[in-house]
Design an enzyme around this catalytic site. Structure first.
Site, PDB file in Angstrom:
ATOM      1  N   LYS A  69       0.845  -1.194   0.000  1.00  0.00           N
ATOM      2  CA  LYS A  69       0.000   0.000   0.000  1.00  0.00           C
ATOM      3  C   LYS A  69       0.876   1.238   0.000  1.00  0.00           C
ATOM      4  CE  LYS A  69      -4.044   2.067   0.573  1.00  0.00           C
ATOM      5  NZ  LYS A  69      -3.683   2.906  -0.595  1.00  0.00           N
ATOM      6  N   LYS A  93       5.078   2.090   8.483  1.00  0.00           N
ATOM      7  CA  LYS A  93       3.896   2.855   8.896  1.00  0.00           C
ATOM      8  C   LYS A  93       2.665   1.953   9.049  1.00  0.00           C
ATOM      9  CE  LYS A  93       3.624   6.626   6.471  1.00  0.00           C
ATOM     10  NZ  LYS A  93       3.274   7.621   5.420  1.00  0.00           N
ATOM     11  N   LYS A 105       5.134   2.067  -3.056  1.00  0.00           N
ATOM     12  CA  LYS A 105       5.127   3.477  -3.470  1.00  0.00           C
ATOM     13  C   LYS A 105       5.352   3.550  -4.960  1.00  0.00           C
ATOM     14  CE  LYS A 105       4.799   7.463  -1.225  1.00  0.00           C
ATOM     15  NZ  LYS A 105       4.186   7.614   0.108  1.00  0.00           N
ATOM     16  N   THR A 189      -4.491  12.883   6.545  1.00  0.00           N
ATOM     17  CA  THR A 189      -3.082  12.897   6.957  1.00  0.00           C
ATOM     18  C   THR A 189      -2.887  13.919   8.071  1.00  0.00           C
ATOM     19  OG1 THR A 189      -2.420  12.261   4.738  1.00  0.00           O
ATOM     20  CG2 THR A 189      -0.704  13.224   6.128  1.00  0.00           C
ATOM     21  N   ASN A 220      -1.510  19.924   0.530  1.00  0.00           N
ATOM     22  CA  ASN A 220      -2.691  19.311   1.160  1.00  0.00           C
ATOM     23  C   ASN A 220      -2.526  19.183   2.670  1.00  0.00           C
ATOM     24  OD1 ASN A 220      -3.973  16.744   2.346  1.00  0.00           O
ATOM     25  ND2 ASN A 220      -5.230  17.078   0.544  1.00  0.00           N
ATOM     26  N   SER A 349      -7.266   5.616   4.030  1.00  0.00           N
ATOM     27  CA  SER A 349      -7.206   4.836   2.790  1.00  0.00           C
ATOM     28  C   SER A 349      -7.655   3.393   3.060  1.00  0.00           C
ATOM     29  CB  SER A 349      -5.782   4.798   2.238  1.00  0.00           C
ATOM     30  OG  SER A 349      -5.513   5.917   1.428  1.00  0.00           O
TER      31      SER A 349
HETATM   32  N1  GLU Z   1       0.892   8.959   0.429  1.00  0.00           N
HETATM   33  C1  GLU Z   1       0.378   8.799   1.758  1.00  0.00           C
HETATM   34  C2  GLU Z   1       1.495   8.375   2.702  1.00  0.00           C
HETATM   35  O1  GLU Z   1       2.648   8.602   2.440  1.00  0.00           O
HETATM   36  C3  GLU Z   1      -0.841   7.907   1.809  1.00  0.00           C
HETATM   37  C4  GLU Z   1      -0.662   6.511   1.323  1.00  0.00           C
HETATM   38  C5  GLU Z   1      -1.959   5.746   1.198  1.00  0.00           C
HETATM   39  O2  GLU Z   1      -3.006   6.291   1.499  1.00  0.00           O
HETATM   40  O3  GLU Z   1      -1.895   4.581   0.765  1.00  0.00           O
HETATM   41  O4  GLU Z   1       1.243   7.876   3.757  1.00  0.00           O
END
Ligand code: GLU
Length: 420
Positions: A69, A93, A105, A189, A220, A349
């Protein structure tokens, strides 16, 4: 170009955590390298009829705890090393917050501000055409990241649906609400970081009333954290964007700043009575909470000593380098680490993915209260580990994540199992 040794620097945090717990060597060996990184060139038709190609990647770092993810970023400085590092952070995370995911990613090396909207749509669709075999609701689930948004996710979900011949909303999160997005994903976030800071206010020694907040990066996450803190009575004393920063110790006019950004203007154009300062000077502004909210390596060995905040709230991924961590710790500045502090985004998410799979959608209150429960629960655990072991919150968060990752990796058997 981002720091070429960024993954090595990130892995030092894992090694630091491993010193404090009994961890099988197999676990660290597995977490040291990305499982797979795919690199492609996306060739798209530009509005003037020419063709242009862009480098793009998708990294699936580790999927022991579930499908990978993580977001997709559109940025001119994106590199394979940066994508892999960001995917590593997603792995950790998701373990800190106990989401049933591994880490991934993606990125395209492009400055999206140089593209027309139609070119941006073609690039987004080309990304999914190239990576359709890699992503999937049970395999790898993208989301927004720097310079991508709900509309980009909507185009990508639509492209995936046309390749599969059916709607598959759970393949991507951060979609527009009308296309199966979740309520509350847009500010998630920042909201996660806000809940965490509020929950720990006393323990962090922050003032209950009117804390002074500095926001570095006004995208954002930066705009939402300013809005949330301001709504709770905080004073936003400085903010920066890519053009510079504005500072007013009595508090900035946040509505004017948000309105300027909504019109595509810089915060400098909404300075009103505030002082214009350099983005670098913003790091040293006296405040209670400094929230780096955009890119990596913003607080480094060269400027960490100037930080004049009680707490650094890491809404960006990797905004503080390992050297800066040591300088801040020596100064008594507490860092709320990215893998906990900005996990609200991936947590909502996850809620979106669950809702897509259930075909049943939650209210905004439900999203907020479930997010708050997770952030406060894991925040308490991380705080407790830091106290018990006398380590920073970052090391504590890595220790916590490592426990969950090790549990999953060891469940497949370790060297001890196979040799005894
Ligand atoms: N890009 C965000 C992060 O770095 C969200 C990733 C997601 O929602 O999968 O945590």
């Amino acid at each position: 170009m981002s720091n070429p040794n960024i993954l090595d620097a990130a892995l030092t945090r894992l090694d630091e955590a491993a010193k404090h717990v009994q961890i099988d060597g197999d676990v660290l060996e597995k977490l040291k390298y990305p499982r797979e990184t795919t690199k492609v060139r996306l060739l798209i038709r530009m509005d003037d009829g020419s063709r242009k190609s862009f480098l793009a990647w998708r990294c699936r770092y580790d999927d022991t705890r579930g499908p990978t993810k993580g977001g997709i970023r559109f940025h001119p400085d994106a590199t394979a090393e940066e994508v892999e590092t960001l995917a590593f952070w997603m792995t950790v995370k998701c373990a800190v917050t106990n989401l049933p995911y591994g880490g991934g990613k993606g990125a395209v090396q492009v400055d999206p501000r140089t593209l027309s909207k139609a070119e941006l749509e073609r690039l987004s669709r080309a990304y999914v055409q190239a990576f359709a075999r890699i992503i999937g609701p049970d395999r790898d689930i993208p989301a927004p990241d720097v310079y991508t948004n709900a509309m980009v996710m909507g185009w990508m979900a639509d492209e995936y649906a046309s390749i599969q011949g059916q709607s598959v909303p759970a393949v991507i999160t951060g979609k527009p609400i009308a296309l199966g997005g979740s309520l509350g994903r847009d500010d998630a976030t920042a909201r996660g970081g806000f809940y965490l800071t509020r929950h720990l206010t006393q323990r962090l020694g922050l003032p209950e009333a009117a804390p002074r907040v500095v926001v570095q990066g006004f995208g954002n996450a930066g705009q939402h954290i300013a809005r949330l803190f301001h709504g709770a009575g905080a004073r936003i004393v400085a903010v920066s964007d890519s053009r510079g920063a504005v500072h007013d110790p009595n508090g900035l006019d946040l509505d004017a700043l948000l309105a300027a950004k909504a019109e595509g203007r810089s915060v400098l154009e909404a300075a009103h009575g505030a002082t214009v300062i350099s983005a670098e000077d913003l790091i040293g502004v006296e405040c209670d909470i400094l929230a780096p909210s955009a890119m990596e390596d913003m607080i480094h060995a060269g400027n960490a000593a100037s930080v004049c905040a009680k707490v650094v709230l890491e809404l960006a991924n990797g905004p503080v380098t390992p050297e800066a961590d040591r300088i801040l710790a020596d100064k008594g500045v507490i860092v709320l680490p990215d893998i906990l502090a900005n996990a609200g985004g991936v947590t909502v998410s996850y809620f979106e993915w669950v809702q897509n799979r259930q075909g049943y959608y939650w209210s905004l209150d439900e999203v907020h209260s479930r997010l708050r429960t997770i952030v406060e629960r894991e925040g308490d655990v991380v705080w407790g580990i830091a106290q018990d072991k006398g380590v920073t919150l970052r090391t504590a968060a890595y220790i916590h994540a490592l426990g969950r990752l090790a549990g999953a990796i060891e469940a497949h058997g370790t060297q001890q199992f196979f040799t005894s």
